[in-house]
Design a protein around this motif. Structure first.
Motif, PDB file in Angstrom:
ATOM      1  N   ASP A 184       6.624  -9.653  -5.092  1.00 52.46           N
ATOM      2  CA  ASP A 184       6.873  -8.213  -5.117  1.00 52.46           C
ATOM      3  C   ASP A 184       5.654  -7.427  -4.632  1.00 52.46           C
ATOM      4  OD1 ASP A 184       9.354  -8.826  -6.166  1.00 52.46           O
ATOM      5  OD2 ASP A 184       8.841  -8.219  -8.223  1.00 52.46           O
ATOM      6  N   LEU A 185       4.479  -7.828  -5.112  1.00 54.93           N
ATOM      7  CA  LEU A 185       3.260  -7.134  -4.704  1.00 54.93           C
ATOM      8  C   LEU A 185       2.965  -7.336  -3.223  1.00 54.93           C
ATOM      9  CD1 LEU A 185       1.060  -7.878  -7.821  1.00 54.93           C
ATOM     10  CD2 LEU A 185       1.937  -5.638  -7.117  1.00 54.93           C
ATOM     11  N   MET A 186       3.165  -8.538  -2.722  1.00 53.33           N
ATOM     12  CA  MET A 186       2.901  -8.799  -1.307  1.00 53.33           C
ATOM     13  C   MET A 186       3.880  -8.040  -0.414  1.00 53.33           C
ATOM     14  SD  MET A 186       0.160 -10.335  -1.386  1.00 53.33           S
ATOM     15  CE  MET A 186      -0.030 -10.598   0.367  1.00 53.33           C
ATOM     16  N   GLN A 187       5.081  -7.779  -0.902  1.00 50.28           N
ATOM     17  CA  GLN A 187       6.044  -6.962  -0.150  1.00 50.28           C
ATOM     18  C   GLN A 187       5.522  -5.537  -0.030  1.00 50.28           C
ATOM     19  OE1 GLN A 187       8.746  -7.958   1.484  1.00 50.28           O
ATOM     20  NE2 GLN A 187       9.076  -5.878   2.215  1.00 50.28           N
ATOM     21  N   ILE A 188       4.915  -5.030  -1.083  1.00 50.98           N
ATOM     22  CA  ILE A 188       4.319  -3.691  -1.031  1.00 50.98           C
ATOM     23  C   ILE A 188       3.169  -3.666  -0.035  1.00 50.98           C
ATOM     24  CG2 ILE A 188       3.024  -1.966  -2.356  1.00 50.98           C
ATOM     25  CD1 ILE A 188       4.702  -2.898  -4.817  1.00 50.98           C
ATOM     26  N   VAL A 189       2.313  -4.700  -0.071  1.00 50.14           N
ATOM     27  CA  VAL A 189       1.187  -4.786   0.871  1.00 50.14           C
ATOM     28  C   VAL A 189       1.712  -4.769   2.310  1.00 50.14           C
ATOM     29  CG1 VAL A 189      -0.634  -6.305   1.746  1.00 50.14           C
ATOM     30  CG2 VAL A 189      -0.393  -5.938  -0.712  1.00 50.14           C
ATOM     31  N   ALA A 190       2.795  -5.498   2.565  1.00 52.04           N
ATOM     32  CA  ALA A 190       3.336  -5.600   3.925  1.00 52.04           C
ATOM     33  C   ALA A 190       3.923  -4.288   4.423  1.00 52.04           C
ATOM     34  CB  ALA A 190       4.396  -6.701   3.977  1.00 52.04           C
ATOM     35  N   THR A 191       4.324  -3.419   3.513  1.00 50.71           N
ATOM     36  CA  THR A 191       5.000  -2.195   3.933  1.00 50.71           C
ATOM     37  C   THR A 191       4.158  -0.931   3.781  1.00 50.71           C
ATOM     38  OG1 THR A 191       6.024  -1.969   1.755  1.00 50.71           O
ATOM     39  CG2 THR A 191       7.278  -3.158   3.447  1.00 50.71           C
ATOM     40  N   THR A 192       2.959  -1.030   3.231  1.00 48.66           N
ATOM     41  CA  THR A 192       2.146   0.167   3.049  1.00 48.66           C
ATOM     42  C   THR A 192       1.250   0.424   4.269  1.00 48.66           C
ATOM     43  OG1 THR A 192       0.627   1.350   1.597  1.00 48.66           O
ATOM     44  CG2 THR A 192       0.220  -0.995   1.882  1.00 48.66           C
TER      45      THR A 192
END
Length: 126
Positions: A100-108
């Motif tokens: 979940d956190l890495m998905q945020i990193v990928a989209t920010t």
């Protein structure tokens, strides 16, 4: 540390732990191995070391989880005995949180947020 298959629980659901009285070890070492045995038997051992240290009541009271004796044997009821700041999170929960956190990193688009989240992921160790 080695483990063996857990035995069935006693009928009254007590947890009985025996320590080897033929081995010369400190109270802290014995306490740590008791904790290893119980966590392993319960199927929730996170796999890391357990460090047992003495502490003053004021320090123990500040911990996330504290234990007070029920007063059935040696101590007065309510006696503060131990504490820990350890919070159990299953491997599956840590892995899901990491995804979940890495998905945020990928989209920010914010490099500060990405950096902070990446550091948090590293702390999760998943």
């Amino acid at each position: 540390m080695t483990t063996t298959s857990p035995s069935p629980a006693p009928a009254d659901d007590r947890i009985v732990v025996r320590y080897n009285t033929n081995v010369d070890m400190s109270r802290g070492k014995m306490a740590a191995h008791v904790a290893h045995a119980v966590l392993t038997a319960a199927g929730v051992h996170p796999g890391g070391p357990i460090i047992v240290l003495g502490g003053k009541p004021r320090d123990i009271e500040q911990m996330t989880t504290v234990m007070h004796d029920e007063g059935r044997t040696e101590l007065e009821p309510g006696t503060l005995t131990t504490g820990t700041d350890f919070v159990f999170a299953s491997r599956a929960r840590r892995e899901q949180a990491t995804r979940d956190l890495m998905q945020i990193v990928a989209t920010t688009d914010d490099p500060t947020i990405a950096s902070r989240i990446s550091a948090a992921v590293e702390l999760l160790g998943a």
